[in-house]
Design an enzyme around this catalytic site. Structure first.
Site, short mmCIF file in Angstrom:
data_model
loop_
_atom_site.label_atom_id
_atom_site.label_comp_id
_atom_site.label_asym_id
_atom_site.label_seq_id
_atom_site.Cartn_x
_atom_site.Cartn_y
_atom_site.Cartn_z
N SER A 8 0.80 -1.23 0.00
CA SER A 8 0.00 0.00 0.00
C SER A 8 0.83 1.27 0.00
O SER A 8 0.42 2.28 -0.58
CB SER A 8 -0.99 0.00 1.16
OG SER A 8 -0.31 -0.16 2.39
N HIS A 49 1.62 4.84 4.42
CA HIS A 49 0.83 5.47 3.36
C HIS A 49 1.30 6.91 3.11
O HIS A 49 1.47 7.33 1.97
CB HIS A 49 -0.65 5.46 3.71
CG HIS A 49 -1.23 4.08 3.77
ND1 HIS A 49 -2.50 3.85 4.27
CD2 HIS A 49 -0.75 2.87 3.41
CE1 HIS A 49 -2.76 2.56 4.20
NE2 HIS A 49 -1.70 1.94 3.69
#
Length: 187
Positions: A49, A99
């Site tokens: 991610s 992230h």
């Protein structure tokens, strides 16, 4: 993750070429992992991610540079994409620092690696990336040693418990002794 990867990947690979695309993806994974390592403490994270957030940032940089931000439909699509991904970060057990790190790294690499001649924006982004890496190393000096209050918290304890549950008691006990030696907590 796979849905996002299949949507943004081919477009960005066509725009940047395979090598630059791979550099953005891998650089974003590394940047996200460094953010998590430096500020996240004694934790283990896995996944793609951080790299996907980097690809998303590179995509947004392409849209902005091409003037797509002025088109209401494009602006709404990007705003919705950012909002959904922001909400994901509030879910439990999500490595939001990875992230953020992947997004920032991907945005900078997306500008730096965009095909075409060099611009002052590319130069400034390259300088910003170097400064960011330097700041992460400087901030991370204390993160590379595991603090006493993090002993066996999180990943270490979970691994030792799982080994014991699987009947690997001897290995689990030996690993606990080795971790005590590593952390300097022998008693």
């Amino acid at each position: 993750n796979l849905f996002s990867f299949s949507n943004t990947g081919p477009l960005l690979e066509r725009e940047y070429g395979r090598l630059r695309y791979a550099l953005i993806l891998c650089g974003s994974i590394a940047g996200g992992s460094l953010f998590q390592l430096i500020r996240g403490g004694n934790t283990i994270v896995v996944g793609l991610s951080g790299g996907l957030y980097g690809l998303m940032a590179a995509f947004i940089m392409l849209v902005v540079q091409a003037g797509g931000w002025r088109i209401p439909a494009f602006r709404n699509m990007i705003t919705e994409m950012l909002f959904v991904n922001l909400m994901i970060n509030f879910m439990p057990n999500i490595a939001y620092l990875a992230h953020i790190g992947g997004f920032v790294t991907g945005a900078l690499l997306g500008i730096i690696l965009k095909p075409g001649k060099g611009t002052s924006l590319k130069t400034n982004c390259a300088l910003a990336l170097v400064i960011l890496l330097g700041a992460m190393v400087w901030l991370g000096r204390s993160s590379f040693t595991i603090r006493q209050n993090e002993r066996y918290i999180g990943s270490d304890l979970a691994l030792l418990k799982e080994e014991a549950r699987l009947g690997l008691n001897t290995h689990s006990e030996n690993m606990a002794v080795r971790l005590d030696q590593l952390y300097g907590t022998e008693g």
